[in-house]
Write an enzyme that holds these catalytic residues in place. Structure first.
Site, short mmCIF file in Angstrom:
data_model
loop_
_atom_site.label_atom_id
_atom_site.label_comp_id
_atom_site.label_asym_id
_atom_site.label_seq_id
_atom_site.Cartn_x
_atom_site.Cartn_y
_atom_site.Cartn_z
N ASP A 10 0.97 -1.04 -0.16
CA ASP A 10 -0.02 0.00 -0.09
C ASP A 10 0.92 1.23 -0.13
O ASP A 10 2.12 1.11 0.03
CB ASP A 10 -0.71 0.02 1.23
CG ASP A 10 -1.71 1.34 1.40
OD1 ASP A 10 -2.37 1.43 0.07
OD2 ASP A 10 -1.92 1.85 2.41
N SER A 11 0.33 2.32 -0.11
CA SER A 11 1.10 3.67 0.03
C SER A 11 1.84 3.85 1.32
O SER A 11 2.28 4.69 1.51
CB SER A 11 0.34 4.78 -0.62
OG SER A 11 -0.96 4.71 0.14
N GLY A 43 -2.93 9.08 -3.73
CA GLY A 43 -4.56 9.17 -4.40
C GLY A 43 -4.70 10.77 -5.20
O GLY A 43 -5.56 10.72 -5.94
N CYS A 73 -4.61 -1.76 -1.58
CA CYS A 73 -4.77 -0.27 -1.99
C CYS A 73 -5.71 -0.02 -3.24
O CYS A 73 -5.68 -0.43 -4.09
CB CYS A 73 -3.42 0.49 -2.24
SG CYS A 73 -3.20 2.09 -2.99
N THR A 75 -6.38 2.87 -4.54
CA THR A 75 -5.98 3.51 -5.78
C THR A 75 -5.15 2.82 -6.62
O THR A 75 -5.21 3.00 -7.98
CB THR A 75 -5.01 4.65 -5.03
OG1 THR A 75 -5.78 5.59 -4.04
CG2 THR A 75 -4.45 5.68 -6.20
N GLU A 152 -2.81 8.90 8.51
CA GLU A 152 -1.42 8.80 8.32
C GLU A 152 -0.74 9.61 9.41
O GLU A 152 0.57 9.22 9.88
CB GLU A 152 -0.60 9.18 7.17
CG GLU A 152 -0.72 8.38 5.85
CD GLU A 152 0.00 6.85 6.17
OE1 GLU A 152 1.14 6.97 6.57
OE2 GLU A 152 -0.21 5.54 5.54
N CYS A 186 -10.92 2.80 0.10
CA CYS A 186 -9.54 3.42 0.26
C CYS A 186 -9.19 2.34 1.46
O CYS A 186 -9.98 2.49 2.44
CB CYS A 186 -9.19 4.52 0.35
SG CYS A 186 -7.77 5.06 1.08
N HIS A 188 -7.16 2.95 3.89
CA HIS A 188 -6.85 3.58 4.87
C HIS A 188 -8.39 3.72 5.86
O HIS A 188 -8.33 4.10 6.88
CB HIS A 188 -6.36 4.70 4.72
CG HIS A 188 -4.76 4.81 4.37
ND1 HIS A 188 -4.38 4.44 3.21
CD2 HIS A 188 -3.81 5.37 5.02
CE1 HIS A 188 -3.00 4.76 3.20
NE2 HIS A 188 -2.77 5.48 4.46
N1 DGL Z 1 -4.74 3.09 1.00
C1 DGL Z 1 -4.74 3.73 -0.18
C2 DGL Z 1 -5.98 3.29 -0.96
O1 DGL Z 1 -6.49 2.22 -0.53
C3 DGL Z 1 -4.56 5.02 -0.18
C4 DGL Z 1 -3.84 5.87 -1.25
C5 DGL Z 1 -3.07 7.01 -1.14
O2 DGL Z 1 -2.11 7.07 -0.63
O3 DGL Z 1 -3.86 8.10 -1.14
O4 DGL Z 1 -6.42 4.21 -1.92
#
Ligand code: DGL
Length: 271
Positions: A10-11, A43, A73, A75, A152, A186, A188
């Site tokens: 993931d990011s 994103g 993720c 995105t 975050e 998402c 997160h």
């Molecule tokens: N967890 C990522 C997602 O599901 C976050 C993407 C981001 O870093 O903006 O989209």
């Protein structure tokens, strides 16, 4: 049987929502997690940049001998899934398809809310999948660019006035439309589940995309006969692209156990 680890990326922290579910569903599996904390959020970025980052994330994970890769993720799943599948001869599991399926099944009135990053909403990937499964559905999708930075930064707890205000504003068109199901598109966002669920009220089903991704892994590995023997507890190793400090503390809170000693930093630009 296949005893090799599962790669998850993931990011940032969001993919831990998939890891938490994976370790509950498949306690015998080893996991290699990569969170691109040095470049989060993804994103708001262009399709080209998201694909470039995703290729590097997968190249890093493939420096290990893995049996599958989970794009934890929304995105990347909605923007780069086809590219990554085409380029990598390894099972790749994303979060869009299983979450769309769960939403299409869960909704009684066909009014489905979707929250995600700007990039996820822009692709229309959820919309296409949900409509393919439920042509009668009406989707109300809202991009929520402030939520990933809040999470975050450790701002996801109920009672946090900033979080509650931002969540309330994003969810208001979905509530007004009478959605009975809300896709947390998402990974997160399940960290904000308590705040979101209070805002939406008790009659609304929340679809956790991280958890749906993990359930899709169980189905896929079962079909491939590639599960590990659950004779010992699996080991999780975490890699991040920025300093490990804040990841260690937030991941430890979220996963419910201390991950100090299991986290290392990696220079993702080398991949
Ligand atoms: N967890 C990522 C997602 O599901 C976050 C993407 C981001 O870093 O903006 O989209």
């Amino acid at each position: 049987m296949d005893s090799r680890p599962i790669g998850v990326f993931d990011s940032g922290l969001g993919g831990l929502t998939a890891v938490r579910e994976l370790t509950a569903l498949l306690p015998g599996e080893d996991i290699i997690y990569f969170g691109d904390t040095g470049r989060v959020p993804y994103g708001g970025r262009s399709r080209e940049t998201i694909i470039q980052y995703a290729r590097q994330d997968v190249a890093f994970l493939r420096s290990f001998d893995l049996k599958a890769i989970v794009i934890a993720c929304g995105t990347v799943s909605s923007t780069a899934m086809e590219v990554l599948e085409r380029e990598n001869p390894i099972p790749i599991i994303g979060v869009v398809e299983p979450s769309a399926q769960a939403a299409a099944q869960a909704s009684r009135n066909g009014v489905i809310g979707l929250i995600g990053t700007q990039a996820t909403i822009r692709t229309g990937a959820y919309l296409r999948r949900i409509l393919a499964l439920r042509p009668d559905a009406r989707l109300i999708d809202v991009p929520c660019p402030l939520l990933v930075p809040l999470v975050e930064n450790g701002r996801f707890r109920p009672g946090d006035i900033v979080v509650e205000t931002v969540v309330g504003e994003y969810l208001s068109p979905i509530k007004a439309a009478g959605a009975d199901t809300l896709v947390l598109g998402c990974t997160h966002y399940p960290l904000l589940q308590e705040v979101i669920s209070r805002e939406m009220g008790p009659g609304v089903t929340l679809i956790n995309s991280g958890a749906q991704g993990a359930q899709a892994v169980l189905r896929r590995l079962t079909a491939l006969d590639a599960l590990n023997e659950p004779i010992r507890r699996g080991i999780c190793r975490y890699f991040v692209s920025d300093s490990i400090g804040s990841f260690v503390s937030l991941a430890s809170i979220f996963l419910g156990h201390d991950v100090t000693g299991e986290v290392a930093q990696v220079d993702i630009t080398r991949y």
